[in-house]
Design an enzyme around this catalytic site. Structure first.
Site, PDB file in Angstrom:
ATOM      1  N   LYS A  18     -49.631 110.628  31.339  1.00  0.00           N
ATOM      2  CA  LYS A  18     -49.068 110.959  30.016  1.00  0.00           C
ATOM      3  C   LYS A  18     -47.690 110.306  29.924  1.00  0.00           C
ATOM      4  CE  LYS A  18     -46.078 113.627  30.076  1.00  0.00           C
ATOM      5  NZ  LYS A  18     -44.923 114.528  30.241  1.00  0.00           N
ATOM      6  N   PRO A 103     -47.901 109.157  41.005  1.00  0.00           N
ATOM      7  CA  PRO A 103     -46.874 109.837  41.803  1.00  0.00           C
ATOM      8  C   PRO A 103     -46.668 111.281  41.344  1.00  0.00           C
ATOM      9  CG  PRO A 103     -45.913 108.078  40.458  1.00  0.00           C
ATOM     10  CD  PRO A 103     -47.383 107.987  40.289  1.00  0.00           C
ATOM     11  N   VAL A 104     -46.269 112.117  42.294  1.00  0.00           N
ATOM     12  CA  VAL A 104     -46.164 113.559  42.064  1.00  0.00           C
ATOM     13  C   VAL A 104     -44.788 113.904  41.473  1.00  0.00           C
ATOM     14  CG1 VAL A 104     -46.164 115.775  43.303  1.00  0.00           C
ATOM     15  CG2 VAL A 104     -47.757 113.976  43.964  1.00  0.00           C
ATOM     16  N   GLY A 107     -42.778 113.007  35.838  1.00  0.00           N
ATOM     17  CA  GLY A 107     -42.552 112.836  34.400  1.00  0.00           C
ATOM     18  C   GLY A 107     -43.693 112.176  33.658  1.00  0.00           C
ATOM     19  N   GLY A 109     -46.791 113.584  33.844  1.00  0.00           N
ATOM     20  CA  GLY A 109     -47.790 114.640  33.644  1.00  0.00           C
ATOM     21  C   GLY A 109     -48.886 114.699  34.678  1.00  0.00           C
ATOM     22  N   GLY A 110     -48.666 114.138  35.845  1.00  0.00           N
ATOM     23  CA  GLY A 110     -49.728 114.151  36.850  1.00  0.00           C
ATOM     24  C   GLY A 110     -50.329 115.535  37.055  1.00  0.00           C
ATOM     25  N   ALA A 113     -51.897 116.766  33.782  1.00  0.00           N
ATOM     26  CA  ALA A 113     -53.112 116.004  33.482  1.00  0.00           C
ATOM     27  C   ALA A 113     -54.248 116.465  34.393  1.00  0.00           C
ATOM     28  CB  ALA A 113     -52.847 114.511  33.674  1.00  0.00           C
ATOM     29  N   ASP A 145     -47.123 120.954  29.170  1.00  0.00           N
ATOM     30  CA  ASP A 145     -47.739 119.655  28.878  1.00  0.00           C
ATOM     31  C   ASP A 145     -49.262 119.685  28.938  1.00  0.00           C
ATOM     32  OD1 ASP A 145     -45.462 118.214  28.466  1.00  0.00           O
ATOM     33  OD2 ASP A 145     -45.329 117.424  30.509  1.00  0.00           O
TER      34      ASP A 145
END
Ligand code: C5P
Length: 298
Positions: A18, A103-104, A107, A109-110, A113, A145
């Site tokens: 995201k 990446p964790v 920013g 949204g991992g 998402a 999010d």
């Protein structure tokens, strides 16, 4: 998000990155959550959630960023599954597998998402037939999010994340995502804001965005209001922005969400790929990913 099933009954859902093309903070609620006005798109690069029926609930994680994640109940994928079980009373279990390509805490949204993809996968696997509104309400209880990630298409996100308005389709522009490997705490960034109540700020409506020039002109009127605070917590973000905007063909560079991932919008694939090579060569530990904005009809 793309949902697919295979003959063995495994459900697979993509969880695209995201990107907050802009993120304005317009106020603060009494409970401390901030009111936002954000233009959100999704990228082609994505995590994947796979789910198949099982007696218990389990989670396996693979992929390049698997090492950075909690594997216990703190993981948002398991939290999402447990929340669905509480809400529906289902006695089903699931073997879940997360392929972590993003990446964790970065920013894009991992975690949100992945939680959204888990809700969609389990709704299908367990035949719950939940409505989009029920899924969004469950999602919001997991993170601000998650509703926009469930929506999965270009959107203007307002409230604390629960008001989702579809945007006109976006050009499938070339994006370069860059993360310098520092994780930024979202609550710490928000806590630094000095906004005390609803500022009443109303941003202009979004006109049709037929091409990249129109998109850049919309974005130049907006900002990411969290960027300065994130840079004060992690100065390397300032360096990332400067590096991206110094590349040939870069039309705009900005931070996504509360950082640390930043994106560049590039005029074509060649310049985005050239920039990716150059930035990776000079910063070996940074995650550098040329990708595109995912079109709304996918
Ligand atoms: O909901 P999420 O887990 O993404 O948010 C993490 C933290 O960021 C919240 O606990 C809150 O401190 C802050 N936040 C906020 N306003 C938002 C979203 C998040 O203040 N709209």
């Amino acid at each position: 998000m793309t949902i697919s099933g295979d003959p063995a009954g495994e459900i697979s859902v993509t969880a695209p990155a995201k990107i907050n093309l802009s993120l304005n903070v317009t106020g603060r609620r009494a409970d401390g959550y901030h009111l936002l006005d954000s233009l959100v798109v999704f990228a082609e690069v994505h995590d994947v959630i796979r789910a198949s029926l099982a007696n218990d609930l389990t989670l396996a994680i693979d992929g390049p960023f698997a090492h950075g994640l909690e594997r216990d109940e703190g993981n948002l994928v398991l939290k999402a599954a447990r929340r669905l079980i509480e809400k529906t009373g289902t006695e089903n279990g699931a073997a879940l597998r997360l392929t972590k390509n993003l990446p964790v805490a970065s920013g894009i949204g991992g975690g949100s998402a992945d939680a959204a993809a888990t809700l969609l996968a389990l709704d299908r696997l367990w035949e719950l037939n939940m409505s989009p509104a029920e899924l969004a309400e469950t999602g919001l209880s997991l993170g601000a999010d998650v509703p926009v990630c469930l929506f999965g298409k270009p959107a203007r996100m307002r409230g604390i994340g629960e008001i989702i308005e579809p945007l006109p389709d976006m050009p499938s522009a070339h994006l370069l995502l860059v993360n310098p490997g520092v994780s930024v705490s979202t609550p710490a960034v928000f806590q630094g804001l000095k906004i005390l109540s609803d500022s009443g700020e109303k941003l202009a409506d979004i006109p049709p965005v037929p091409d990249l020039t129109a998109l850049i002109s919309v974005l130049k009127k907006r900002t990411n209001d969290l960027a300065a605070l994130a840079i004060s917590l992690a100065p390397v973000i300032g360096e990332v922005l400067k590096t991206i905007s110094g590349q040939d063909g870069c039309l705009l560079a900005r931070m996504s969400g509360s950082g640390a991932t930043c994106f560049g919008l590039f005029e074509d694939a060649r310049s985005a790929e050239q920039a990716a090579r150059e930035i990776s060569d000079q910063n070996e530990s940074w995650w550098v990913c040329p990708t595109r904005i995912r079109s709304a009809n996918r």
